[in-house]
Design a protein around this motif. Structure first.
Motif, mmCIF file in Angstrom:
data_model
loop_
_atom_site.group_PDB
_atom_site.id
_atom_site.type_symbol
_atom_site.label_atom_id
_atom_site.label_comp_id
_atom_site.label_asym_id
_atom_site.label_seq_id
_atom_site.Cartn_x
_atom_site.Cartn_y
_atom_site.Cartn_z
ATOM 1 N N ASN A 183 -49.033 -20.969 56.158
ATOM 2 C CA ASN A 183 -48.615 -19.540 55.713
ATOM 3 C C ASN A 183 -46.973 -19.683 55.305
ATOM 4 O O ASN A 183 -46.284 -20.394 55.690
ATOM 5 C CB ASN A 183 -48.665 -18.647 57.058
ATOM 6 N N PHE A 216 -43.932 -17.076 53.528
ATOM 7 C CA PHE A 216 -43.370 -15.774 53.263
ATOM 8 C C PHE A 216 -42.103 -15.823 52.532
ATOM 9 O O PHE A 216 -41.476 -16.844 52.855
ATOM 10 C CB PHE A 216 -43.098 -14.963 54.405
ATOM 11 N N GLY A 262 -46.364 -13.289 49.957
ATOM 12 C CA GLY A 262 -47.056 -13.884 51.199
ATOM 13 C C GLY A 262 -48.247 -14.711 50.873
ATOM 14 O O GLY A 262 -49.128 -14.289 50.041
#
Length: 146
Positions: A53, A55, A101
């Protein structure tokens, strides 16, 4: 066999937008993690799954009308495994701000798993002037099927 948790790592480049990473028609690494796989059981070496992940707060200067792509690429041990491009809006004449994201997954080969660590890196590259504000990158590795 039950699921085996292997590792979780984070890389936080900045907690604030004010500490920006400039991408003036170039690229930059903004996250780098080494997921440990040393404790994988031999039966699970071919059953490893990784979730990644990222961001970033992206700002893109669109004052000059040209293509304003920003590409985000994720590498496993220097091999590209994921890439996506933010095309922007070339009709906009002011700086654009976006929250980006990204979630990617990987099924690393057992040869990489058995080395004991898999290196994941995320790179942002820009065709025009852009910058990343607050940014982070994280990953979780598990093995088995269940």
């Amino acid at each position: 066999m039950s699921i085996q948790f292997l590792d979780m790592r984070i890389s936080q480049g900045s907690t604030m937008d004010a500490q920006s990473l400039n991408l003036v028609r170039s690229s930059a690494i903004f996250g780098d993690i080494g997921l440990q796989t040393v404790n994988v059981t031999p039966a699970n070496a071919g059953l490893v799954r990784v979730t990644l992940n990222a961001f970033a707060r992206l700002s893109v200067d669109v004052s000059i009308i040209v293509q304003n792509d920003v590409t985000f690429s994720i590498y496993r041990n220097n091999i590209l495994i994921f890439s996506t491009t933010y095309p922007g809006n070339i009709n906009n004449t002011t700086t654009q701000y976006e929250m980006v994201g990204i979630t990617a997954v990987d099924y690393p080969p057992s040869t990489d798993v058995l080395t004991g660590q898999i290196q994941y890196t995320i790179v942002a590259s820009a065709i025009r002037t852009a910058s990343l504000g607050a940014r982070s990158f994280s990953g979780i590795a598990v093995a088995g099927n269940g």
